[in-house]
Design a protein around this motif. Structure first.
Motif, PDB file in Angstrom:
ATOM      1  N   ASP A   1       0.833  -1.203   0.000  1.00 39.92           N
ATOM      2  CA  ASP A   1       0.000   0.000   0.000  1.00 39.92           C
ATOM      3  C   ASP A   1       0.867   1.253   0.000  1.00 39.92           C
ATOM      4  OD1 ASP A   1      -2.368  -1.413  -0.049  1.00 39.92           O
ATOM      5  OD2 ASP A   1      -2.784  -1.167   2.091  1.00 39.92           O
ATOM      6  N   GLU A   2       1.984   1.227   0.706  1.00 42.28           N
ATOM      7  CA  GLU A   2       2.869   2.386   0.784  1.00 42.28           C
ATOM      8  C   GLU A   2       3.407   2.758  -0.603  1.00 42.28           C
ATOM      9  OE1 GLU A   2       7.227   3.650   2.564  1.00 42.28           O
ATOM     10  OE2 GLU A   2       6.156   2.002   3.515  1.00 42.28           O
ATOM     11  N   GLU A   3       3.872   1.762  -1.346  1.00 40.04           N
ATOM     12  CA  GLU A   3       4.357   2.031  -2.698  1.00 40.04           C
ATOM     13  C   GLU A   3       3.226   2.497  -3.606  1.00 40.04           C
ATOM     14  OE1 GLU A   3       7.134  -0.747  -4.540  1.00 40.04           O
ATOM     15  OE2 GLU A   3       7.513  -1.564  -2.537  1.00 40.04           O
ATOM     16  N   ALA A   4       2.042   1.904  -3.441  1.00 38.89           N
ATOM     17  CA  ALA A   4       0.889   2.315  -4.245  1.00 38.89           C
ATOM     18  C   ALA A   4       0.516   3.767  -3.942  1.00 38.89           C
ATOM     19  CB  ALA A   4      -0.294   1.383  -3.991  1.00 38.89           C
ATOM     20  N   ARG A   5       0.603   4.190  -2.678  1.00 38.33           N
ATOM     21  CA  ARG A   5       0.313   5.583  -2.321  1.00 38.33           C
ATOM     22  C   ARG A   5       1.311   6.535  -2.986  1.00 38.33           C
ATOM     23  NH1 ARG A   5      -1.901   3.505   2.174  1.00 38.33           N
ATOM     24  NH2 ARG A   5      -0.090   3.234   3.506  1.00 38.33           N
ATOM     25  N   GLU A   6       2.594   6.163  -2.976  1.00 38.09           N
ATOM     26  CA  GLU A   6       3.610   6.997  -3.624  1.00 38.09           C
ATOM     27  C   GLU A   6       3.328   7.120  -5.124  1.00 38.09           C
ATOM     28  OE1 GLU A   6       7.225   4.977  -2.600  1.00 38.09           O
ATOM     29  OE2 GLU A   6       7.401   6.017  -0.688  1.00 38.09           O
ATOM     30  N   LEU A   7       2.990   5.997  -5.750  1.00 32.09           N
ATOM     31  CA  LEU A   7       2.671   6.008  -7.172  1.00 32.09           C
ATOM     32  C   LEU A   7       1.412   6.826  -7.436  1.00 32.09           C
ATOM     33  CD1 LEU A   7       3.261   5.144 -10.044  1.00 32.09           C
ATOM     34  CD2 LEU A   7       2.072   2.984  -9.564  1.00 32.09           C
ATOM     35  N   ALA A   8       0.412   6.716  -6.568  1.00 32.92           N
ATOM     36  CA  ALA A   8      -0.828   7.469  -6.724  1.00 32.92           C
ATOM     37  C   ALA A   8      -0.557   8.969  -6.720  1.00 32.92           C
ATOM     38  CB  ALA A   8      -1.819   7.105  -5.616  1.00 32.92           C
ATOM     39  N   ILE A   9       0.247   9.428  -5.788  1.00 33.62           N
ATOM     40  CA  ILE A   9       0.561  10.856  -5.705  1.00 33.62           C
ATOM     41  C   ILE A   9       1.247  11.321  -6.985  1.00 33.62           C
ATOM     42  CG2 ILE A   9       2.018  12.553  -4.513  1.00 33.62           C
ATOM     43  CD1 ILE A   9       1.442  10.860  -1.927  1.00 33.62           C
ATOM     44  N   PHE A  10       2.191  10.525  -7.463  1.00 36.39           N
ATOM     45  CA  PHE A  10       2.912  10.872  -8.686  1.00 36.39           C
ATOM     46  C   PHE A  10       1.965  10.901  -9.889  1.00 36.39           C
ATOM     47  CE2 PHE A  10       5.278   9.554 -12.468  1.00 36.39           C
ATOM     48  CZ  PHE A  10       6.155  10.619 -12.558  1.00 36.39           C
ATOM     49  N   LEU A  11       1.171   9.842 -10.079  1.00 37.18           N
ATOM     50  CA  LEU A  11       0.295   9.773 -11.244  1.00 37.18           C
ATOM     51  C   LEU A  11      -0.783  10.854 -11.220  1.00 37.18           C
ATOM     52  CD1 LEU A  11      -0.130   5.925 -11.783  1.00 37.18           C
ATOM     53  CD2 LEU A  11       1.178   7.549 -13.183  1.00 37.18           C
ATOM     54  N   GLU A  12      -1.299  11.164 -10.042  1.00 36.10           N
ATOM     55  CA  GLU A  12      -2.318  12.217  -9.954  1.00 36.10           C
ATOM     56  C   GLU A  12      -1.779  13.546 -10.474  1.00 36.10           C
ATOM     57  OE1 GLU A  12      -4.988  12.417  -6.415  1.00 36.10           O
ATOM     58  OE2 GLU A  12      -3.770  10.694  -5.791  1.00 36.10           O
ATOM     59  N   SER A  13      -0.493  13.788 -10.301  1.00 31.56           N
ATOM     60  CA  SER A  13       0.093  15.044 -10.781  1.00 31.56           C
ATOM     61  C   SER A  13       0.307  15.031 -12.298  1.00 31.56           C
ATOM     62  CB  SER A  13       1.421  15.312 -10.073  1.00 31.56           C
ATOM     63  OG  SER A  13       2.430  14.428 -10.525  1.00 31.56           O
ATOM     64  N   GLN A  14       0.273  13.856 -12.913  1.00 32.60           N
ATOM     65  CA  GLN A  14       0.545  13.718 -14.343  1.00 32.60           C
ATOM     66  C   GLN A  14      -0.703  13.523 -15.191  1.00 32.60           C
ATOM     67  OE1 GLN A  14       3.881  13.822 -15.604  1.00 32.60           O
ATOM     68  NE2 GLN A  14       4.152  14.528 -13.498  1.00 32.60           N
ATOM     69  N   LEU A  15      -1.786  13.057 -14.574  1.00 31.33           N
ATOM     70  CA  LEU A  15      -2.978  12.653 -15.323  1.00 31.33           C
ATOM     71  C   LEU A  15      -4.088  13.688 -15.228  1.00 31.33           C
ATOM     72  CD1 LEU A  15      -3.073   8.909 -14.240  1.00 31.33           C
ATOM     73  CD2 LEU A  15      -2.192   9.859 -16.381  1.00 31.33           C
ATOM     74  N   PRO A  16      -4.904  13.807 -16.272  1.00 31.48           N
ATOM     75  CA  PRO A  16      -6.023  14.757 -16.235  1.00 31.48           C
ATOM     76  C   PRO A  16      -7.155  14.243 -15.347  1.00 31.48           C
ATOM     77  CG  PRO A  16      -6.114  13.485 -18.251  1.00 31.48           C
ATOM     78  CD  PRO A  16      -4.833  13.092 -17.548  1.00 31.48           C
ATOM     79  N   HIS A  17      -7.941  15.173 -14.853  1.00 34.43           N
ATOM     80  CA  HIS A  17      -9.147  14.825 -14.101  1.00 34.43           C
ATOM     81  C   HIS A  17     -10.286  14.674 -15.099  1.00 34.43           C
ATOM     82  CE1 HIS A  17      -7.627  15.494 -10.030  1.00 34.43           C
ATOM     83  NE2 HIS A  17      -6.820  16.361 -10.620  1.00 34.43           N
ATOM     84  N   THR A  18     -11.060  13.608 -14.951  1.00 36.87           N
ATOM     85  CA  THR A  18     -12.239  13.400 -15.788  1.00 36.87           C
ATOM     86  C   THR A  18     -13.373  12.978 -14.883  1.00 36.87           C
ATOM     87  OG1 THR A  18     -11.918  11.035 -16.174  1.00 36.87           O
ATOM     88  CG2 THR A  18     -10.779  12.541 -17.677  1.00 36.87           C
TER      89      THR A  18
END
Length: 97
Positions: A73-90
């Motif tokens: 979960d810790e690695e997934a949280r780090e990846l989530a934060i990174f991807l959220e900054s790169q991906l558009p909101h829909t």
């Protein structure tokens, strides 16, 4: 015998991004396209795994763990934060398979 469902060509934007967390290195190709309800195709360069994702999808840790073989979960949280900054909101969220 096959039946063609569609054939579309377009010029796309591709962004290659990478980051290092405390536990892992991540390298992704993000293909921005007008297809797929505006969701980019996120490709993990290490594993070849890919998924259509938007910023809202990146918030789901179980989806990230399953789609990209993230062990904790810790690695997934780090990846989530990174991807959220790169991906558009829909307003189209991914259904879980």
């Amino acid at each position: 015998m096959f039946e063609r469902l569609y054939s579309t060509s377009e010029s796309t934007k591709v962004n290659f991004v990478g980051f290092v967390s405390e536990n892992a290195r991540y390298d992704f190709g993000i293909v921005y396209t007008n297809q797929f309800f505006g969701k980019p195709l996120v490709i993990c360069m290490q594993t070849g795994r890919s998924s259509l994702m938007c910023a809202e999808d990146a918030q789901n840790l179980d989806v990230l763990k399953r789609k990209f073989s993230i062990p904790t979960d810790e690695e997934a949280r780090e990846l989530a934060i990174f991807l959220e900054s790169q991906l558009p909101h829909t307003d189209h969220t991914m259904t879980q398979y």
